[in-house]
Design a protein around this motif. Structure first.
Motif, PDB file in Angstrom:
ATOM      1  N   VAL A  95       1.381 -11.586 -10.440  1.00  0.00           N
ATOM      2  CA  VAL A  95       0.043 -11.674  -9.842  1.00  0.00           C
ATOM      3  C   VAL A  95       0.110 -11.526  -8.329  1.00  0.00           C
ATOM      4  CG1 VAL A  95      -1.944 -13.189  -9.427  1.00  0.00           C
ATOM      5  CG2 VAL A  95      -0.924 -13.054 -11.718  1.00  0.00           C
ATOM      6  N   LEU A  96       1.040 -12.236  -7.705  1.00  0.00           N
ATOM      7  CA  LEU A  96       1.131 -12.218  -6.243  1.00  0.00           C
ATOM      8  C   LEU A  96       1.508 -10.842  -5.705  1.00  0.00           C
ATOM      9  CD1 LEU A  96       2.869 -15.671  -5.708  1.00  0.00           C
ATOM     10  CD2 LEU A  96       0.573 -15.056  -4.947  1.00  0.00           C
ATOM     11  N   PHE A  97       2.301 -10.101  -6.452  1.00  0.00           N
ATOM     12  CA  PHE A  97       2.723  -8.784  -5.983  1.00  0.00           C
ATOM     13  C   PHE A  97       1.784  -7.667  -6.436  1.00  0.00           C
ATOM     14  CE2 PHE A  97       6.533 -10.919  -4.739  1.00  0.00           C
ATOM     15  CZ  PHE A  97       7.041 -10.150  -3.702  1.00  0.00           C
ATOM     16  N   ASP A  98       0.792  -8.012  -7.247  1.00  0.00           N
ATOM     17  CA  ASP A  98      -0.179  -7.012  -7.660  1.00  0.00           C
ATOM     18  C   ASP A  98      -1.028  -6.610  -6.447  1.00  0.00           C
ATOM     19  OD1 ASP A  98      -1.759  -5.345  -9.250  1.00  0.00           O
ATOM     20  OD2 ASP A  98      -3.192  -6.946  -9.670  1.00  0.00           O
ATOM     21  N   GLY A  99      -0.943  -5.356  -6.023  1.00  0.00           N
ATOM     22  CA  GLY A  99      -1.677  -4.893  -4.850  1.00  0.00           C
ATOM     23  C   GLY A  99      -0.944  -5.121  -3.545  1.00  0.00           C
ATOM     24  N   MET A 100       0.145  -5.898  -3.567  1.00  0.00           N
ATOM     25  CA  MET A 100       0.891  -6.188  -2.341  1.00  0.00           C
ATOM     26  C   MET A 100       2.300  -5.601  -2.375  1.00  0.00           C
ATOM     27  SD  MET A 100      -0.782  -7.727   0.007  1.00  0.00           S
ATOM     28  CE  MET A 100       0.556  -8.392   0.995  1.00  0.00           C
ATOM     29  N   ARG A 101       2.631  -4.970  -3.465  1.00  0.00           N
ATOM     30  CA  ARG A 101       3.997  -4.489  -3.637  1.00  0.00           C
ATOM     31  C   ARG A 101       4.359  -3.453  -2.571  1.00  0.00           C
ATOM     32  NH1 ARG A 101       6.453  -3.923  -9.598  1.00  0.00           N
ATOM     33  NH2 ARG A 101       8.502  -3.088  -9.116  1.00  0.00           N
ATOM     34  N   GLU A 102       3.465  -2.507  -2.334  1.00  0.00           N
ATOM     35  CA  GLU A 102       3.731  -1.472  -1.334  1.00  0.00           C
ATOM     36  C   GLU A 102       3.864  -2.083   0.056  1.00  0.00           C
ATOM     37  OE1 GLU A 102       1.675   2.598   0.439  1.00  0.00           O
ATOM     38  OE2 GLU A 102       1.062   1.828  -1.524  1.00  0.00           O
ATOM     39  N   ASN A 103       3.077  -3.125   0.327  1.00  0.00           N
ATOM     40  CA  ASN A 103       3.176  -3.787   1.630  1.00  0.00           C
ATOM     41  C   ASN A 103       4.565  -4.376   1.846  1.00  0.00           C
ATOM     42  OD1 ASN A 103       0.241  -3.862   0.724  1.00  0.00           O
ATOM     43  ND2 ASN A 103       0.011  -4.474   2.847  1.00  0.00           N
ATOM     44  N   TYR A 104       5.095  -5.026   0.818  1.00  0.00           N
ATOM     45  CA  TYR A 104       6.418  -5.638   0.967  1.00  0.00           C
ATOM     46  C   TYR A 104       7.513  -4.585   1.059  1.00  0.00           C
ATOM     47  CZ  TYR A 104       5.097 -10.512   0.685  1.00  0.00           C
ATOM     48  OH  TYR A 104       4.589 -11.749   0.972  1.00  0.00           O
ATOM     49  N   VAL A 105       7.333  -3.463   0.364  1.00  0.00           N
ATOM     50  CA  VAL A 105       8.295  -2.370   0.498  1.00  0.00           C
ATOM     51  C   VAL A 105       8.306  -1.895   1.949  1.00  0.00           C
ATOM     52  CG1 VAL A 105       8.772   0.035  -0.107  1.00  0.00           C
ATOM     53  CG2 VAL A 105       8.168  -1.608  -1.895  1.00  0.00           C
ATOM     54  N   ARG A 106       7.118  -1.692   2.524  1.00  0.00           N
ATOM     55  CA  ARG A 106       7.016  -1.233   3.909  1.00  0.00           C
ATOM     56  C   ARG A 106       7.619  -2.255   4.872  1.00  0.00           C
ATOM     57  NH1 ARG A 106       5.866   3.732   6.267  1.00  0.00           N
ATOM     58  NH2 ARG A 106       4.534   4.936   4.877  1.00  0.00           N
ATOM     59  N   ARG A 107       7.366  -3.526   4.643  1.00  0.00           N
ATOM     60  CA  ARG A 107       7.902  -4.566   5.524  1.00  0.00           C
ATOM     61  C   ARG A 107       9.427  -4.535   5.524  1.00  0.00           C
ATOM     62  NH1 ARG A 107       3.798  -9.457   3.488  1.00  0.00           N
ATOM     63  NH2 ARG A 107       1.866  -8.353   4.070  1.00  0.00           N
TER      64      ARG A 107
END
Length: 355
Positions: free
Chosen positions: A269-281
């Protein structure tokens, strides 16, 4: 570069000489002067010469008019920081004064979810600006990694942040648009992060010497503050506590299975929609570490970025599970455990970039 005292002595000598050649040299010194004392001294010297009828010669070419936006904009140097766990990144632009005065240090705080968050400017002498940048650069072992980057890349980062803000219905802080007109628009395409100019994804993925244990990543000082906020995990924390309280009714394996299901659910749930952001970070952080010759650490961050990018549920990704687990551990840590720093980071809801 001559020191200020020797330049002031030269100015006084030229003023005493009182020739047109001396006046021309004084004019050139003033035009290129950075230090305020030097500019004032040359103006006084030129005024003294003018009272004696000695003035600089007329230039053959038309004078350059320093005005924005007619003048080609740009920055002398640009710097970017490592990302923090909340998606914050600091950018620094050294912007020359069009009239030869003190340069300006433009500081922007951007965020991959909120856009441009903050802006600050400092007008400093070149020496003061160099010293400030040097202090920031030398802070790498305290948790803030900063590296010089291409101006096109820095422009692109700001442009992307402004676009993110517009999607959120937010406007950039006052002054951002005006300063970015001076810095200039983006010229390059960085859809592929610059880290891949240093190393290929294939090389990282085939490196058998790299640790896949996310604890080794979070042990690095730059990644220690990476957590979710307590608000993000509050619901799962409550359910975790309820499982523990009901533990007497379940076997140890049943409690472990419930914990595992909770972790998997929270991670997905937490990484749904945020996965690309964490990859970029992770990719951006790896890039800064590579630029600062922390290659081993950068390769470790990049491995986890590529693992997170792979087509698999977030709950199966080592990095994703680990950041959820460490947030749980910090949030339910008993008071008085002695780890106040970790608790503060989690309560704040974002990683703290050391100043």
């Amino acid at each position: 570069m001559p020191d200020t005292n020797s330049v002031l002595e030269t100015i006084e000598s030229l003023a005493t000489e009182a020739t047109q050649d001396a006046a021309d040299k004084l004019r050139d010194i003033e035009a290129n002067a950075v230090e305020k004392d030097v500019r004032k001294a040359t103006r006084r010297a030129l005024y003294r010469l003018s009272e004696r009828g000695v003035r600089p010669s007329v230039r053959d070419t038309a004078p350059v008019v320093h005005a924005y936006p007619a003048r080609t904009p740009g920055a002398s140097r640009t710097f970017a920081s490592i990302c923090d766990g909340a998606g914050n990144q600091m950018l620094l632009f050294e912007i020359p004064d069009p009239d030869g005065g003190r340069p300006t240090l433009l500081q922007l705080l951007i965020n991959d979810v909120e856009g441009v968050k903050d802006i600050g400017t400092s007008r400093l002498s070149k020496r003061e600006l160099d010293e400030m940048i040097q202090r920031v650069v030398e802070a790498i072992d305290t948790g803030l990694a900063v590296a010089e980057v291409e101006i096109d890349y820095a422009r692109w980062l700001v442009s992307r942040a402004r676009a993110v803000g517009r999607l959120q219905g937010k406007t950039s802080p006052p002054g951002v648009l005006e300063w970015m007109e001076r810095v200039g628009g983006e010229d390059g395409d960085y859809a592929e992060p610059p880290i891949y100019k240093h190393v290929s994804a294939e090389e990282i993925q085939s490196d058998t010497t790299l640790s896949h244990d996310p604890d080794d990543l979070f042990a690095l000082i730059w990644f220690q503050p990476w957590f979710f906020s307590v608000e993000d995990v509050r619901n799962w924390i409550q359910r975790w506590v309820e499982i523990n309280l009901a533990g007497g009714q379940d076997t140890e394996s049943e409690v472990a299975a419930k914990h595992e299901a909770l972790i998997a659910e929270a991670t997905n749930v937490l990484f749904d929609g945020m996965r690309e952001n964490y990859v970029r970070r992770l990719e951006s952080s790896a890039d800064i570490l590579f630029r600062r010759d922390r290659v081993a650490e950068g390769r470790l961050a990049l491995w986890h970025a590529l693992d997170l990018k792979a087509d698999q549920p977030a709950a199966n990704v080592l990095f994703a599970r680990a950041i959820v687990l460490r947030t749980f551990s910090a949030a339910i840590m008993p008071m008085g455990s002695g780890d106040e720093e970790t608790s503060d980071v989690v309560e704040d809801g974002e990683a703290v970039v050391p100043q």
